[in-house]
Scaffold this active site. Structure first.
Site, PDB file in Angstrom:
ATOM      1  N   HIS A   1       7.337  -6.734   0.744  1.00 32.87           N
ATOM      2  CA  HIS A   1       6.729  -5.397   0.624  1.00 32.87           C
ATOM      3  C   HIS A   1       6.007  -5.247  -0.732  1.00 32.87           C
ATOM      4  O   HIS A   1       4.821  -4.929  -0.783  1.00 32.87           O
ATOM      5  CB  HIS A   1       7.819  -4.333   0.777  1.00 32.87           C
ATOM      6  CG  HIS A   1       7.337  -2.918   0.626  1.00 32.87           C
ATOM      7  ND1 HIS A   1       7.060  -2.112   1.696  1.00 32.87           N
ATOM      8  CD2 HIS A   1       7.078  -2.167  -0.485  1.00 32.87           C
ATOM      9  CE1 HIS A   1       6.643  -0.924   1.266  1.00 32.87           C
ATOM     10  NE2 HIS A   1       6.657  -0.931  -0.060  1.00 32.87           N
ATOM     11  N   GLU A   2       6.746  -5.507  -1.808  1.00 32.64           N
ATOM     12  CA  GLU A   2       6.147  -5.337  -3.135  1.00 32.64           C
ATOM     13  C   GLU A   2       4.985  -6.295  -3.349  1.00 32.64           C
ATOM     14  O   GLU A   2       4.006  -5.974  -4.020  1.00 32.64           O
ATOM     15  CB  GLU A   2       7.200  -5.512  -4.236  1.00 32.64           C
ATOM     16  CG  GLU A   2       8.371  -4.528  -4.187  1.00 32.64           C
ATOM     17  CD  GLU A   2       7.963  -3.060  -4.149  1.00 32.64           C
ATOM     18  OE1 GLU A   2       6.849  -2.727  -4.599  1.00 32.64           O
ATOM     19  OE2 GLU A   2       8.762  -2.242  -3.635  1.00 32.64           O
TER      20      GLU A   2
ATOM     21  N   HIS B   1       1.822  -4.722  -2.200  1.00 39.72           N
ATOM     22  CA  HIS B   1       1.231  -3.883  -3.253  1.00 39.72           C
ATOM     23  C   HIS B   1       0.552  -4.767  -4.300  1.00 39.72           C
ATOM     24  O   HIS B   1      -0.552  -4.479  -4.752  1.00 39.72           O
ATOM     25  CB  HIS B   1       2.324  -3.057  -3.951  1.00 39.72           C
ATOM     26  CG  HIS B   1       2.856  -1.917  -3.143  1.00 39.72           C
ATOM     27  ND1 HIS B   1       2.049  -0.920  -2.639  1.00 39.72           N
ATOM     28  CD2 HIS B   1       4.130  -1.586  -2.779  1.00 39.72           C
ATOM     29  CE1 HIS B   1       2.809  -0.023  -1.991  1.00 39.72           C
ATOM     30  NE2 HIS B   1       4.068  -0.413  -2.050  1.00 39.72           N
TER      31      HIS B   1
END
Lengths: 499, 499
Positions: free
Chosen positions: A262-263, A266
């Site tokens: 997920h990170e 980003h």
């Protein structure tokens, strides 16, 4: 005034922001806790320098001067000016006392929220929350441009161009669709077995697996790094220094594996914004929703893909050094996608997650455009959980006190999560018209996927608005249908439901 | 002008310094290398803000105003004003062009030094070094207060109050004493066996040992942390955040073990300065020499102590998990203190180390107060190594190019290392009059040692000058006799020389 002076001012602002970002990263990853009071002072001082400068003489002069002479600016200068103007217009009229009171209130509310959590009692938070709401309502007239409702003004701070009119329609469709899928899973589906998910997998084993995966997906470790923290986040210090963080649970590999993927989504966004925008406000994400679309694309779209896991499972087993040797790929894959209603948003599965957001959205709308007493919020919250998810919180901790957002007056932020998820599914659909995604995820070379995302989303940074990005990338405006189609596909497969 | 305004200005300066310290720490411990260019820009910008402010209107006004009204200041204010004035007087008269040229020259010289090291050829560094020397000579008249020689001016920047007259005498005594000890070891001593020192000890094993040791010695991990780096350092961000760094060699445990105990000595100093001085220039070490006295007290005085190692060796063996099971305590202890002339300062043992410093001191004196051609420096260097240490560098890399200091125009810095060492031995002697040091180091409670150091050195920060600190703590001025006595005691024991 000339462009060089204007851009130099933006560069200095950006360097202050980079500094604040490092201080924040440091305080969340490594700073001795004892140092937090001193750190607070330093951060406050630098933030003060930053905000003064942001509405300072040079910025004001640039806005006035280039208003009539946009042709004296390059493309980058024009984009930057547009963003600076928006920001300036949002904040310059706000009376200083109001801003100070607002800031003090959120700081106080954060403490009250922590206290309330500790005591598991909303009563400790109630008054501070009421004050946050009161001050936000006072600020709305200053922030308002042409929005038709109070809550639209708040939504716009996180997702430019978004309205309650639009969200009411989208969320209603989404809610109905999810409830229908849930119904079908409950009546016709076969639940996956998950009892092996909590087997011990060491941090080193998990790390070996997931760092290779995110590097393959395109997160560039030569311009990034991974650290441990309590509340995971990604932070783009600058174009060549974009950091991600995680926490680990050796008895639940899913926490770090899906957290890091997920990170890294980003991070990949921030790493691939066109470098020409660096040192301007265009060198960041277009909105919270678009940012979340990139992290959720990684976490949910890639992270739920059968071909992806079929390819990765042998490597995962190798990293786990035998721990999952007796688990077939089919059982493993299905276990990842079990859906089960939960009381806590951040523990929700990818099917019920949007319901958590819709509940918060509906309550926030009531607060800012309807009628609701501060005392009734916990009951309202619990009623909605019972209605939408079929379970009722038994205390405030697993109910209204679970999220930090309201203590920081971040009203209007929650919808970004669901928007990001819908964007991700819509982008996946559009990408699929050009790329054989399953084939790519079954191969050794994932790069076409990152290239597509960079070409259609990443490179533009904040130079385009969310709705334009989505329109250009997918050929239509936000449409929840793609997420529902996607959910059906994944969950009917996993639950072996015949469609 | 009032004290609050003055102290607020100092606080803001200090917060900028704290920020720069974090950025520096980050760039040496964690920053992705790719980010270094961006980081350079940000650091440059913040350093600019800092230096402007440091000679800005508020500081000037405070100096003028309180000149006649010192009674309006508290003790902390008075101490701070004194330090601010010194700093201001040192720099305010320097023409800006000269400062810019000086700064550009050192930056260029650093690149030239790196190139010269790569090519192992002094020729690449020569001109840049000459330019550094030329500009430093141009600066000396601006820096000069009442010093009698050029080199005294430079010495004073690092060790206030130090003179060549004093150092000539002290170094001559030290040199003769060390040569005498070396002679005795060579003729009458038995060399320790060291062949087991390179046995493999994992980073985790080393870390377990040394972090417990430095915590026991008094380095407070709740207000600090330990990270990996290439060139180890300690940095006091603020009173409650004092970090140390190290590098590790799994085939040479001495690198990290003695490196960390050294940095922890710096760290303990910074952690124990009286907090009332925080946010003023008094909340730092009194000088480079005094700072080094605290790190060397840990590294050499404690780290060479027989009782200390006798107590720690079982724990060391436990941490090494059997690797040193066949090595007796006697053999182990003696191996740590082998003396062998080396060409490279940072690899020198604790007996010959001061000779390396004396060589550099003599050359620097010649450069600034004597006559020497830039072309002759390598030969001069090599001749002195041959004369003092009995070995001659065969190339520039192990000769004149080994240290970074001259590329940064840090002339006058080297003596601090030897001063710190002499201070450490003199403090040890004074401490020994009040404490049973060997008994304490043989016990479970080392705290009396830290308490003594805090009481006599740490707490004062930069509020007292080095010579006053040493005089108050030991009852006399700097005296090299204590270091020589100490060296004799340690080395005659290890080399089994009858005295």
């Amino acid at each position: 005034m000339n462009e060089a002076t204007f851009l130099q001012e933006l560069k200095e602002l950006d360097m202050l922001q980079q500094t604040l970002a490092i201080l924040e990263w440091d305080s969340q990853t490594g700073m001795p806790e004892e140092g937090s009071e001193y750190r607070g002072e330093t951060t406050g001082y630098l933030a003060g320098l930053y905000f003064e400068k942001k509405i300072g003489a040079t910025i004001k002069e640039a806005i006035t001067y280039f208003e009539d002479k946009p042709e004296e600016l390059t493309e980058v200068g024009q984009v930057a000016l547009g963003l600076v103007k928006e920001e300036y217009e949002l904040n310059h009229a706000v009376p200083n006392e109001l801003m100070v009171a607002y800031s003090a209130a959120t700081s106080k509310a954060h403490g009250a929220w922590q206290k309330a959590r500790k005591e598991n009692d909303y009563a400790y938070f109630k008054e501070a929350l009421a004050e946050n709401i009161r001050l936000t309502k006072e600020l709305i007239p200053y922030w308002k441009k042409d929005e038709s409702t109070n809550y639209d003004v708040l939504l716009n701070q996180y997702e430019p161009g978004m309205t309650t009119a639009k969200l009411d329609q989208v969320f209603s469709e989404l809610r109905t669709g999810i409830m229908t899928i849930l119904e079908k899973l409950a009546t016709e589906g076969t639940e996956p077995v998950t009892d092996f998910l909590n087997r011990h997998m060491s941090k080193a084993q998990q790390k070996r697996f997931i760092t290779k995966v995110v590097a393959d997906l395109g997160y560039d470790f030569s311009r990034g790094r991974l650290d441990d923290t309590i509340h995971p986040f990604a932070t783009g210090i600058n174009h060549r220094d974009v950091r991600i963080t995680t926490r680990w649970n050796e008895n639940d590999f899913m926490m770090a594996v899906f957290g890091i993927i997920h990170e890294a989504g980003h991070g990949m966004y921030e790493q691939n914004i066109d470098e020409k925008y660096e040192y301007t406000p265009a060198h960041e994400g277009a909105s919270m929703g678009i940012h979340e679309s990139q992290s959720l694309f990684n976490e949910i779209i890639v992270g739920s893909n059968r071909a992806f896991w079929e390819k990765q499972y042998p490597f995962f087993q190798e990293c786990a050094e035998g721990t999952f040797a007796d688990i077939s790929f089919e059982d493993f894959y299905r276990s990842l996608k079990k859906s089960q209603a939960s009381l806590v948003r951040i523990e929700a599965d990818s099917l019920t997650y949007p319901l958590h957001i819709i509940i918060r959205y509906e309550i926030e709308k009531l607060i800012f455009d309807g009628e609701v007493s501060i005392d009734d919020l916990p009951t309202l919250w619990n009623d909605k959980y019972e209605e939408y998810l079929g379970i009722r919180p038994e205390d405030d901790l697993t109910g209204i006190l679970q999220d930090v957002h309201w203590s920081g007056s971040s009203f209007g932020y929650f919808p970004s999560y669901a928007l990001g998820y819908m964007y991700a599914a819509q982008l996946y659909h559009a990408m699929g018209k050009e790329l054989a995604i399953d084939e790519i995820l079954a191969s050794d070379d994932y790069s076409p996927i990152k290239r597509w995302s960079t070409e259609h989303i990443h490179q533009y940074g904040a130079s385009r608005k969310p709705n334009q990005l989505i329109m250009d990338a997918t050929g239509e405006a936000l449409n929840p249908k793609y997420l529902l189609d996607y959910m059906e596909k994944i969950y009917f497969d996993v639950y072996q439901v015949k469609n």
